[in-house]
Design a protein around this motif. Structure first.
Motif, PDB file in Angstrom:
ATOM      1  N   TYR A 263       0.831  -1.210   0.000  1.00 31.81           N
ATOM      2  CA  TYR A 263       0.000   0.000   0.000  1.00 31.81           C
ATOM      3  C   TYR A 263       0.864   1.259   0.000  1.00 31.81           C
ATOM      4  O   TYR A 263       0.709   2.154  -0.854  1.00 31.81           O
ATOM      5  CB  TYR A 263      -0.926  -0.018   1.218  1.00 31.81           C
ATOM      6  CG  TYR A 263      -1.616   1.297   1.483  1.00 31.81           C
ATOM      7  CD1 TYR A 263      -2.687   1.714   0.690  1.00 31.81           C
ATOM      8  CD2 TYR A 263      -1.193   2.131   2.518  1.00 31.81           C
ATOM      9  CE1 TYR A 263      -3.315   2.933   0.923  1.00 31.81           C
ATOM     10  CE2 TYR A 263      -1.825   3.350   2.761  1.00 31.81           C
ATOM     11  CZ  TYR A 263      -2.878   3.741   1.962  1.00 31.81           C
ATOM     12  OH  TYR A 263      -3.500   4.933   2.191  1.00 31.81           O
TER      13      TYR A 263
ATOM     14  N   GLN B 122       3.059   1.519  -3.295  1.00 32.22           N
ATOM     15  CA  GLN B 122       2.301   1.888  -4.492  1.00 32.22           C
ATOM     16  C   GLN B 122       2.105   3.397  -4.549  1.00 32.22           C
ATOM     17  O   GLN B 122       2.223   4.015  -5.607  1.00 32.22           O
ATOM     18  CB  GLN B 122       0.951   1.169  -4.509  1.00 32.22           C
ATOM     19  CG  GLN B 122       0.003   1.608  -5.622  1.00 32.22           C
ATOM     20  CD  GLN B 122       0.430   1.181  -7.009  1.00 32.22           C
ATOM     21  OE1 GLN B 122       1.472   0.550  -7.182  1.00 32.22           O
ATOM     22  NE2 GLN B 122      -0.361   1.537  -7.996  1.00 32.22           N
TER      23      GLN B 122
ATOM     24  N   ASP C  63      -5.086  -2.314  -0.510  1.00 28.10           N
ATOM     25  CA  ASP C  63      -5.264  -1.734  -1.838  1.00 28.10           C
ATOM     26  C   ASP C  63      -5.218  -0.209  -1.788  1.00 28.10           C
ATOM     27  O   ASP C  63      -5.331   0.409  -0.720  1.00 28.10           O
ATOM     28  CB  ASP C  63      -6.583  -2.216  -2.456  1.00 28.10           C
ATOM     29  CG  ASP C  63      -6.471  -2.453  -3.959  1.00 28.10           C
ATOM     30  OD1 ASP C  63      -5.636  -1.783  -4.615  1.00 28.10           O
ATOM     31  OD2 ASP C  63      -7.211  -3.316  -4.479  1.00 28.10           O
TER      32      ASP C  63
ATOM     33  N   GLY D 128      -9.371  -1.649  -5.119  1.00 31.45           N
ATOM     34  CA  GLY D 128      -8.700  -0.491  -5.709  1.00 31.45           C
ATOM     35  C   GLY D 128      -7.962  -0.817  -6.987  1.00 31.45           C
ATOM     36  O   GLY D 128      -8.379  -1.679  -7.762  1.00 31.45           O
ATOM     37  N   GLU D 129      -6.833  -0.168  -7.175  1.00 35.38           N
ATOM     38  CA  GLU D 129      -6.146  -0.187  -8.465  1.00 35.38           C
ATOM     39  C   GLU D 129      -5.101  -1.286  -8.615  1.00 35.38           C
ATOM     40  O   GLU D 129      -4.647  -1.548  -9.739  1.00 35.38           O
ATOM     41  CB  GLU D 129      -5.464   1.166  -8.691  1.00 35.38           C
ATOM     42  CG  GLU D 129      -4.323   1.457  -7.712  1.00 35.38           C
ATOM     43  CD  GLU D 129      -3.837   2.898  -7.769  1.00 35.38           C
ATOM     44  OE1 GLU D 129      -2.638   3.124  -7.534  1.00 35.38           O
ATOM     45  OE2 GLU D 129      -4.661   3.793  -8.024  1.00 35.38           O
ATOM     46  N   ILE D 130      -4.685  -1.934  -7.546  1.00 36.05           N
ATOM     47  CA  ILE D 130      -3.594  -2.903  -7.631  1.00 36.05           C
ATOM     48  C   ILE D 130      -4.114  -4.248  -8.151  1.00 36.05           C
ATOM     49  O   ILE D 130      -5.126  -4.758  -7.665  1.00 36.05           O
ATOM     50  CB  ILE D 130      -2.915  -3.084  -6.263  1.00 36.05           C
ATOM     51  CG1 ILE D 130      -2.332  -1.759  -5.773  1.00 36.05           C
ATOM     52  CG2 ILE D 130      -1.803  -4.135  -6.345  1.00 36.05           C
ATOM     53  CD1 ILE D 130      -1.757  -1.805  -4.360  1.00 36.05           C
ATOM     54  N   ASN D 131      -3.396  -4.824  -9.105  1.00 37.02           N
ATOM     55  CA  ASN D 131      -3.736  -6.136  -9.648  1.00 37.02           C
ATOM     56  C   ASN D 131      -3.077  -7.201  -8.765  1.00 37.02           C
ATOM     57  O   ASN D 131      -1.967  -7.650  -9.030  1.00 37.02           O
ATOM     58  CB  ASN D 131      -3.246  -6.254 -11.092  1.00 37.02           C
ATOM     59  CG  ASN D 131      -3.679  -7.547 -11.759  1.00 37.02           C
ATOM     60  OD1 ASN D 131      -3.955  -8.539 -11.100  1.00 37.02           O
ATOM     61  ND2 ASN D 131      -3.737  -7.537 -13.084  1.00 37.02           N
TER      62      ASN D 131
END
Length: 261
Positions: free
Chosen positions: A180, A183, A207, A217-220
């Motif tokens: 987190y 990122q 996330d 959220g945005e994290i794969n």
């Protein structure tokens, strides 16, 4: 798939801390971590761990007045003695409970302290803690935290920690890599982890944005876990997020992403 743990300071907060061990076990987790276990005695924690056949994988060093907004004291030149006492207290808990990793938070740099003085103090404290813990086969972690959530936090990138470790020759020091925070601060998660894996001792996940469950959220995360697997990481990945609602409904969403745990 890596081993997963739950952070009992962030999840199951609907319950008193001592009851969260049971709740985590009922949810299927045999590994747990606690940011600050010091409100409980080692005997109380040991009884909970034994009852649930769990392992406590990580704790933090005492971090000053947390409720008052402090986020560690390791870069504060006027609190070195307090830091050393915290190392001794954390070591007491770790030895009693079989904890093999202890995390250090640098803290927020005081306004009247130069960056150079803060770095020297932080390095001195890290070296003391690393050497003290190494004598007991315990690894010292240090965690970089994003400066959006915690303005002024001294340690805030992976490069800063690696450079500090190498410059001050602190062998028993490893990166607690919080997905987190990293990122937000630097992105490029897979490449950064791959390039620094030999220095990574522990991974935490949440996330972005919001610090909620993986998948919000945005994290794969499936792609990230696949890459971490391919790197050969054999340590623990801890769920250290703020549940968007209650803990169990969040875990129901997370478990397919982490492989069912």
């Amino acid at each position: 798939m890596p081993n997963f743990a739950v952070n009992l300071s962030m999840l199951f907060t609907e319950l008193p801390l001592i009851e969260r061990f049971d709740a985590a076990a009922q949810a299927g987790f045999k590994q747990v971590e606690i940011q600050f276990p010091y409100e409980l005695t080692p005997d109380e924690i040991q009884a909970a761990l034994q009852r649930n056949k769990q392992t406590l994988v990580l704790i933090n060093l005492p971090a000053g007045d947390w409720a008052g907004g402090e986020r560690g004291i390791a870069c504060h030149p006027d609190r070195i003695d307090e830091f050393k006492k915290g190392v001794n207290l954390a070591l007491k808990y770790a030895r009693s409970l079989g904890v093999q990793k202890i995390n250090c938070l640098s803290g927020i740099k005081p306004d009247d302290v130069s960056s150079q003085k803060a770095e020297e103090t932080f390095a001195r404290n890290l070296k003391h803690a690393a050497n003290t813990l190494e004598a007991h086969d315990i690894q010292l972690m240090a965690e970089a935290i994003n400066t959006q959530d915690v303005p002024g936090f001294f340690l805030n990138t992976s490069k800063q920690l690696i450079d500090l470790k190498e410059s001050f020759c602190i062998e028993n020091l490893y990166f607690q890599y919080d997905v987190y925070h990293m990122q937000i601060m630097e992105g490029n998660l897979i490449a950064t982890l791959n390039n620094n894996l030999h220095n990574v001792g522990h991974i935490q996940i949440a996330d972005v944005p919001g610090r909620h469950e993986p998948g919000t959220g945005e994290i794969n995360f499936p792609n990230l876990f696949k890459a971490i697997d391919a790197m050969g990481y054999s340590g623990t990945i801890s769920l250290e997020y703020v549940p968007a609602a209650d803990t169990l409904s969040g875990l129901a969403q997370v478990k397919p992403i982490i492989g069912g745990q």
